[in-house]
Design a protein around this motif. Structure first.
Motif, PDB file in Angstrom:
ATOM      1  N   LEU A  29       6.941   9.124  11.131  1.00  0.00           N
ATOM      2  CA  LEU A  29       6.358   9.805   9.970  1.00  0.00           C
ATOM      3  C   LEU A  29       4.942  10.290  10.239  1.00  0.00           C
ATOM      4  O   LEU A  29       4.445  11.190   9.561  1.00  0.00           O
ATOM      5  CB  LEU A  29       6.362   8.862   8.762  1.00  0.00           C
ATOM      6  CG  LEU A  29       7.747   8.446   8.227  1.00  0.00           C
ATOM      7  CD1 LEU A  29       7.603   7.353   7.183  1.00  0.00           C
ATOM      8  CD2 LEU A  29       8.490   9.651   7.663  1.00  0.00           C
ATOM      9  N   LEU A  30       4.279   9.689  11.230  1.00  0.00           N
ATOM     10  CA  LEU A  30       2.913  10.117  11.558  1.00  0.00           C
ATOM     11  C   LEU A  30       2.879  11.570  12.009  1.00  0.00           C
ATOM     12  O   LEU A  30       1.845  12.236  11.894  1.00  0.00           O
ATOM     13  CB  LEU A  30       2.326   9.208  12.642  1.00  0.00           C
ATOM     14  CG  LEU A  30       2.075   7.750  12.224  1.00  0.00           C
ATOM     15  CD1 LEU A  30       1.634   6.921  13.420  1.00  0.00           C
ATOM     16  CD2 LEU A  30       1.033   7.672  11.111  1.00  0.00           C
ATOM     17  N   GLN A  31       4.003  12.093  12.531  1.00  0.00           N
ATOM     18  CA  GLN A  31       4.037  13.500  12.942  1.00  0.00           C
ATOM     19  C   GLN A  31       3.801  14.418  11.742  1.00  0.00           C
ATOM     20  O   GLN A  31       3.175  15.469  11.869  1.00  0.00           O
ATOM     21  CB  GLN A  31       5.384  13.825  13.603  1.00  0.00           C
ATOM     22  CG  GLN A  31       5.478  15.260  14.121  1.00  0.00           C
ATOM     23  CD  GLN A  31       6.807  15.562  14.774  1.00  0.00           C
ATOM     24  OE1 GLN A  31       7.506  14.648  15.237  1.00  0.00           O
ATOM     25  NE2 GLN A  31       7.196  16.825  14.809  1.00  0.00           N
ATOM     26  N   ILE A  32       4.288  14.015  10.585  1.00  0.00           N
ATOM     27  CA  ILE A  32       4.083  14.822   9.376  1.00  0.00           C
ATOM     28  C   ILE A  32       2.598  14.889   9.042  1.00  0.00           C
ATOM     29  O   ILE A  32       2.059  15.945   8.711  1.00  0.00           O
ATOM     30  CB  ILE A  32       4.882  14.225   8.202  1.00  0.00           C
ATOM     31  CG1 ILE A  32       6.385  14.268   8.514  1.00  0.00           C
ATOM     32  CG2 ILE A  32       4.578  14.963   6.903  1.00  0.00           C
ATOM     33  CD1 ILE A  32       7.248  13.541   7.507  1.00  0.00           C
ATOM     34  N   LEU A  33       1.927  13.751   9.152  1.00  0.00           N
ATOM     35  CA  LEU A  33       0.494  13.706   8.828  1.00  0.00           C
ATOM     36  C   LEU A  33      -0.328  14.546   9.794  1.00  0.00           C
ATOM     37  O   LEU A  33      -1.408  15.037   9.438  1.00  0.00           O
ATOM     38  CB  LEU A  33      -0.004  12.262   8.853  1.00  0.00           C
ATOM     39  CG  LEU A  33       0.204  11.429   7.582  1.00  0.00           C
ATOM     40  CD1 LEU A  33       1.673  11.276   7.234  1.00  0.00           C
ATOM     41  CD2 LEU A  33      -0.413  10.055   7.749  1.00  0.00           C
ATOM     42  N   ARG A  34       0.172  14.709  11.035  1.00  0.00           N
ATOM     43  CA  ARG A  34      -0.578  15.487  12.031  1.00  0.00           C
ATOM     44  C   ARG A  34      -0.314  16.988  11.931  1.00  0.00           C
ATOM     45  O   ARG A  34      -0.987  17.779  12.603  1.00  0.00           O
ATOM     46  CB  ARG A  34      -0.229  14.990  13.436  1.00  0.00           C
ATOM     47  CG  ARG A  34      -0.737  13.600  13.749  1.00  0.00           C
ATOM     48  CD  ARG A  34      -0.629  13.289  15.233  1.00  0.00           C
ATOM     49  NE  ARG A  34       0.758  13.155  15.648  1.00  0.00           N
ATOM     50  CZ  ARG A  34       1.419  12.007  15.736  1.00  0.00           C
ATOM     51  NH1 ARG A  34       0.794  10.873  15.435  1.00  0.00           N
ATOM     52  NH2 ARG A  34       2.668  11.968  16.132  1.00  0.00           N
ATOM     53  N   ASP A  76      -1.023   9.255   2.354  1.00  0.00           N
ATOM     54  CA  ASP A  76      -1.524   7.905   2.622  1.00  0.00           C
ATOM     55  C   ASP A  76      -0.376   6.899   2.628  1.00  0.00           C
ATOM     56  O   ASP A  76      -0.325   5.992   3.463  1.00  0.00           O
ATOM     57  CB  ASP A  76      -2.551   7.499   1.565  1.00  0.00           C
ATOM     58  CG  ASP A  76      -3.919   8.093   1.834  1.00  0.00           C
ATOM     59  OD1 ASP A  76      -4.171   8.512   2.967  1.00  0.00           O
ATOM     60  OD2 ASP A  76      -4.735   8.140   0.894  1.00  0.00           O
ATOM     61  N   ARG A  77       0.525   7.051   1.691  1.00  0.00           N
ATOM     62  CA  ARG A  77       1.645   6.115   1.594  1.00  0.00           C
ATOM     63  C   ARG A  77       2.554   6.220   2.815  1.00  0.00           C
ATOM     64  O   ARG A  77       3.069   5.207   3.309  1.00  0.00           O
ATOM     65  CB  ARG A  77       2.419   6.375   0.300  1.00  0.00           C
ATOM     66  CG  ARG A  77       1.577   6.115  -0.949  1.00  0.00           C
ATOM     67  CD  ARG A  77       2.243   6.581  -2.226  1.00  0.00           C
ATOM     68  NE  ARG A  77       3.358   5.705  -2.582  1.00  0.00           N
ATOM     69  CZ  ARG A  77       4.113   5.892  -3.648  1.00  0.00           C
ATOM     70  NH1 ARG A  77       3.876   6.915  -4.467  1.00  0.00           N
ATOM     71  NH2 ARG A  77       5.099   5.059  -3.910  1.00  0.00           N
ATOM     72  N   LEU A  78       2.740   7.439   3.323  1.00  0.00           N
ATOM     73  CA  LEU A  78       3.525   7.604   4.547  1.00  0.00           C
ATOM     74  C   LEU A  78       2.835   6.936   5.737  1.00  0.00           C
ATOM     75  O   LEU A  78       3.481   6.359   6.607  1.00  0.00           O
ATOM     76  CB  LEU A  78       3.744   9.089   4.833  1.00  0.00           C
ATOM     77  CG  LEU A  78       4.682   9.838   3.880  1.00  0.00           C
ATOM     78  CD1 LEU A  78       4.684  11.328   4.211  1.00  0.00           C
ATOM     79  CD2 LEU A  78       6.093   9.278   3.956  1.00  0.00           C
ATOM     80  N   ASP A  90      -7.803   0.879   3.027  1.00  0.00           N
ATOM     81  CA  ASP A  90      -8.014   2.048   3.877  1.00  0.00           C
ATOM     82  C   ASP A  90      -8.422   1.683   5.297  1.00  0.00           C
ATOM     83  O   ASP A  90      -8.097   2.397   6.247  1.00  0.00           O
ATOM     84  CB  ASP A  90      -9.091   2.950   3.266  1.00  0.00           C
ATOM     85  CG  ASP A  90      -8.610   3.635   1.997  1.00  0.00           C
ATOM     86  OD1 ASP A  90      -7.389   3.789   1.841  1.00  0.00           O
ATOM     87  OD2 ASP A  90      -9.458   3.999   1.161  1.00  0.00           O
ATOM     88  N   PHE A  91      -9.169   0.603   5.469  1.00  0.00           N
ATOM     89  CA  PHE A  91      -9.634   0.189   6.789  1.00  0.00           C
ATOM     90  C   PHE A  91      -9.007  -1.139   7.181  1.00  0.00           C
ATOM     91  O   PHE A  91      -8.689  -1.961   6.313  1.00  0.00           O
ATOM     92  CB  PHE A  91     -11.164   0.063   6.813  1.00  0.00           C
ATOM     93  CG  PHE A  91     -11.887   1.314   6.431  1.00  0.00           C
ATOM     94  CD1 PHE A  91     -11.516   2.546   6.956  1.00  0.00           C
ATOM     95  CD2 PHE A  91     -12.943   1.281   5.532  1.00  0.00           C
ATOM     96  CE1 PHE A  91     -12.175   3.712   6.598  1.00  0.00           C
ATOM     97  CE2 PHE A  91     -13.620   2.435   5.167  1.00  0.00           C
ATOM     98  CZ  PHE A  91     -13.229   3.658   5.698  1.00  0.00           C
ATOM     99  N   LEU A  92      -8.863  -1.327   8.466  1.00  0.00           N
ATOM    100  CA  LEU A  92      -8.335  -2.586   8.966  1.00  0.00           C
ATOM    101  C   LEU A  92      -9.485  -3.577   9.108  1.00  0.00           C
ATOM    102  O   LEU A  92     -10.410  -3.349   9.890  1.00  0.00           O
ATOM    103  CB  LEU A  92      -7.631  -2.379  10.312  1.00  0.00           C
ATOM    104  CG  LEU A  92      -6.930  -3.607  10.883  1.00  0.00           C
ATOM    105  CD1 LEU A  92      -5.606  -3.212  11.537  1.00  0.00           C
ATOM    106  CD2 LEU A  92      -7.805  -4.339  11.891  1.00  0.00           C
ATOM    107  N   GLU A  93      -9.427  -4.652   8.342  1.00  0.00           N
ATOM    108  CA  GLU A  93     -10.505  -5.638   8.345  1.00  0.00           C
ATOM    109  C   GLU A  93     -10.468  -6.454   9.638  1.00  0.00           C
ATOM    110  O   GLU A  93      -9.545  -7.226   9.862  1.00  0.00           O
ATOM    111  CB  GLU A  93     -10.362  -6.566   7.137  1.00  0.00           C
ATOM    112  CG  GLU A  93     -10.580  -5.878   5.805  1.00  0.00           C
ATOM    113  CD  GLU A  93     -12.023  -5.433   5.601  1.00  0.00           C
ATOM    114  OE1 GLU A  93     -12.917  -6.051   6.200  1.00  0.00           O
ATOM    115  OE2 GLU A  93     -12.241  -4.457   4.856  1.00  0.00           O
ATOM    116  N   GLN A 122       0.834  -1.199   0.000  1.00  0.00           N
ATOM    117  CA  GLN A 122       0.000   0.000   0.000  1.00  0.00           C
ATOM    118  C   GLN A 122       0.874   1.256   0.000  1.00  0.00           C
ATOM    119  O   GLN A 122       0.535   2.264  -0.631  1.00  0.00           O
ATOM    120  CB  GLN A 122      -0.918   0.010   1.228  1.00  0.00           C
ATOM    121  CG  GLN A 122      -1.856  -1.173   1.326  1.00  0.00           C
ATOM    122  CD  GLN A 122      -2.868  -1.215   0.213  1.00  0.00           C
ATOM    123  OE1 GLN A 122      -3.511  -0.214  -0.091  1.00  0.00           O
ATOM    124  NE2 GLN A 122      -3.004  -2.371  -0.419  1.00  0.00           N
ATOM    125  N   ALA A 123       2.003   1.206   0.713  1.00  0.00           N
ATOM    126  CA  ALA A 123       2.922   2.349   0.734  1.00  0.00           C
ATOM    127  C   ALA A 123       3.594   2.549  -0.620  1.00  0.00           C
ATOM    128  O   ALA A 123       4.047   3.649  -0.942  1.00  0.00           O
ATOM    129  CB  ALA A 123       3.981   2.145   1.822  1.00  0.00           C
TER     130      ALA A 123
END
Length: 757
Positions: free
Chosen positions: A312-317, A42-44, A601-604, A32-33
């Motif tokens: 990397l989640l810090q970038i998204l926030r 999304d890829r990050l 996109d979602f965790l099944e 997915q990345a």
């Protein structure tokens, strides 16, 4: 005793290794990345998820393996390999994954940073003004928190914290060390506190600059080592064994809580199972770490990109980039709960059952029902099982309010929920103080079932409002996990759930349930009976078929039953998000079995089990996967969906999952996965979008479901297929001999022994 090479043994086994299967799952997340059709943000996010997944994998699965190796206990993996040969294969596969992960970050993601309005830079790439700001941040915020810890003959080896960024600094004697031989090298450790942000943020015109915190520390190390020559400074990070096992007893009281808390402390000091380090690290540093932690090259991961990609989640926030990823549509009303009826759920549920499908439907009706119950003067009591909660949970707040209002509140907090132990102990204590009856677990079992019952007096009658499902009572994860749950006042569910609560809170053993299948009582055997009924129908020439959706398929007894059913001609289709230890499409074993995985996109997270029953299908949903732990070591519940309308909805969920051609990976006989591509004339069908537009009118009739769900497509051949996820036992490996050369030299003679079949 016959010796076989490991690769041959893996290929011949009729089961697939649980741990190697998990690594293949993380490859699907990494895929997915890599997807150029997604936004960079999304890829990050997916890249960060692969890093988080791998951290937990090493803490728990590799940690568990070392519990056998370190204490000399025997273990044979599903692949047929003993402990040491399996360790070699597992770590080799992990090395290849980390290499692919780093290459994806460096070659596919990082080059896109600038054109998306940000970059990650080193100190030598900053302007003079930016350097002053970074140095000021070090002086005012970072410097006071750093504590250099020297290791030599006078100072013991310091405790290194799990998953913390650490500098190993080699210095040469001088200055105050007049009593030390001139030129002697010493080793000092500098741990970077985890409560600091991963990046220091700067603004450069229309760009945001993220400076890794370790680069700021590296540039300022001379301020920590004055009058001393710094020979080298290398960043590393360790992962410790987090798999602690409790000595179970029947006394679930304060002593049990203390045992949990003691286990959490041992997790902080667990043996090191992974060392991530920068390239070209000091030989002195590496020699000390290898010797101290009893690790070898297999445990050492040289990271050429960024260590700990979770950051990397810090970038998204960042405010500039919020909303730059794919947008999730707003939840839609449940098909069985029309808009406007949720204001008084008690009245509606007295006459209607409701099926919720998250995240397409919000968890709001469940939380609101609980909040209404807390204030409703007619509600006498609330019983609930809790496994994981959200931060600032409205569920906890509602239970506290109910207790304050004099209602009887019984809550089973599962304090063995991995990594949520401390939170659940804390929340449980809060409820106890408010007067709730709190149970902290059931003997040697982990309570994983998701169940709630509200008891309400309505005139001369008492009505039981039941909620039961596959997902946690967590408002945060319900927005990204797919789950299924039922709200009902059906008396049969009420009776079964009442009996079930008596089992887990008291000392009751009911003979049987009408709508529930429970573990550890008899879930495995009841499911096996349902499979065997499909076999009998197939042998009689009647229609048969099995469709199951779950997180993991691992239990050998169940797998063997599926193999028998396949041989009898029963078409079987599995939708397994993560671990799958069953081999589909093997000649003479599983020709009629198809396995697919949906990652997107979602965790099944939902579990749905469909049995054709010669045209009278049974559909179950609930908390359990087909795993040994679910059947033997957990308290689980599956519930039969009896309402015809809701059954049709549940079957439609399976139908949509099988139609998806955007997030689906098909499993090959060799255990590899290929990404499903739409046929030339096949319309795009993204299951993570289609459920937002579903209506009763758009659902096919049951007859079409029966035909489609029980038609086993031809299993995917191992050759002539496009590959999105590497298919070898060890992805991207060069062709060498039939066993394939290892990526790393594990340098242990014992590992050279062949595995026992």
């Amino acid at each position: 005793m016959k010796l076989f090479k490991s690769a041959d043994l893996i290929r011949k086994s009729k089961y697939i290794s649980r741990d190697l299967s998990w690594l293949r799952f993380n490859y699907r997340v990494l895929d997915q990345a890599k997807d150029p059709g997604r936004t960079l943000f999304d890829r990050l996010r997916f890249m960060a998820i692969t890093s988080s997944n791998l951290d937990e994998f090493f803490m728990i699965r590799v940690g568990s393996l070392y519990n056998y190796i370190d204490y000399g206990k025997e273990r044979v993996d599903y692949s047929g390999l003993r402990e040491l040969p399996f360790r070699r294969k597992l770590l080799d596969f992990a090395h290849r994954f980390v290499n692919d992960q780093s290459l994806t970050y460096l070659n596919e993601l990082k080059p896109q940073f600038e054109k998306n309005g940000f970059n990650i830079l080193r100190m030598d790439e900053l302007t003079e003004l930016e350097l002053k700001k970074a140095d000021g941040y070090f002086k005012n915020t970072i410097f006071p928190l750093l504590t250099p810890m020297v290791y030599d003959s006078y100072h013991g080896f310091p405790l290194m914290m799990n998953q913390m960024l650490i500098f190993g600094v080699v210095t040469r004697a001088g200055g105050l060390e007049a009593d030390t031989e001139k030129g002697q090298e010493r080793l000092t450790f500098v741990q970077i506190p985890q409560n600091l942000s991963r990046f220091f943020e700067l603004t450069r015109k229309d760009r945001v600059i993220f400076v890794p915190i370790e680069e700021i520390v590296r540039a300022n190390l001379p301020k920590l080592f004055r009058n001393v020559e710094i020979v080298s400074a290398n960043l590393f990070r360790i992962t410790r064994n987090g798999d602690f096992t409790l000595e179970e007893s029947d006394d679930i009281d304060v002593d049990f809580i203390k045992e949990i808390q003691l286990g959490l402390k041992t997790r902080k000091k667990g043996r090191v199972v992974r060392l991530e380090v920068e390239p070209n690290a000091s030989s002195l540093l590496m020699a000390v770490l290898r010797e101290r932690w009893k690790i070898d090259n297999g445990n050492v991961f040289v990271i050429s990109s960024l260590i700990d990609l979770k950051g990397l989640l810090q970038i998204l926030r960042h405010p500039n980039f919020r909303g730059r990823g794919s947008r999730t549509p707003a939840p839609v009303p449940p098909l069985s709960l029309p808009e406007g009826t949720e204001e008084n759920l008690f009245d509606y549920l007295k006459h209607h059952d409701v099926l919720l499908h998250h995240p397409y439907n919000s968890i709001e009706p469940v939380v609101r029902l609980l909040e209404q119950a807390a204030e409703d003067p007619h509600v006498l009591g609330i019983k609930q099982t809790i496994y994981r909660l959200a931060d600032d949970s409205r569920v906890t707040a509602a239970l506290l309010k109910a207790a304050e209002n004099g209602k009887h509140v019984s809550v089973l907090f599962e304090v063995k929920a991995r990594f949520d132990e401390e939170r659940n102990i804390r929340e449980g204590a809060k409820l106890e103080k408010a007067g709730c009856f709190v149970i902290y677990g059931v003997s040697k079992y982990k309570t994983h079932t998701k169940m709630m019952m509200i008891i309400r007096k309505e005139g001369e009658k008492v009505t039981r409002y039941v909620h039961i499902g596959s997902g946690n009572y967590n408002e945060q994860t319900s927005r990204i996990y797919t789950d299924v749950s039922l709200l009902t006042t059906n008396d049969v569910y009420g009776h079964d759930v009442s009996e079930f609560f008596n089992v887990i809170t008291g000392h009751s053993q009911p003979d049987e349930y009408e709508y529930l299948i429970t573990a550890p009582k008899d879930m495995r055997q009841q499911l096996i009976s349902l499979v065997r009924e499909e076999v009998r129908n197939a042998k009689k020439g009647l229609p048969s078929g099995i469709v199951m959706k779950m997180n993991s398929l691992e239990d050998k007894e169940m797998i063997d039953e599926f193999y028998k059913a396949s041989k009898a001609g029963v078409p079987i289709r599995f939708i397994v998000r993560g671990i799958c230890c069953l081999r589909p499409g093997r000649a003479g074993l599983s020709e009629n079995i198809e396995v697919r995985s949906i990652v997107g996109d979602f965790l099944e997270h939902s579990r749905l089990f469909y049995f054709h029953q010669a045209g009278q299908p049974k559909v179950y949903a609930g908390s359990a996967d087909l795993m040994v732990r679910s059947f033997d070591r957990r308290i689980e519940a599956l519930f039969l969906i009896v309402n015809p309308q809701l059954k049709r909805e549940a079957i439609n969920i399976l139908y949509f999952n099988l139609k998806d051609n955007q997030n689906t990976y098909l499993m090959r006989e060799d255990g590899a996965y290929i990404r499903r591509q739409p046929a030339t004339d096949e319309p795009v069908f993204n299951v993570h979008r289609e459920f937002y537009h579903r209506t009763y009118a758009s659902m096919p009739e049951t007859a079409l479901y029966d035909e489609y769900l029980t038609r086993a497509d031809m299993p995917v051949a191992a050759e002539d297929q496009p590959e999105a996820v590497p298919a070898d036992d060890f992805p991207n490996a060069p062709e060498t001999d039939e066993e394939q050369m290892s990526l790393v030299d594990l340098s242990q003679e014992a590992e050279e022994q062949a595995a026992l079949e």
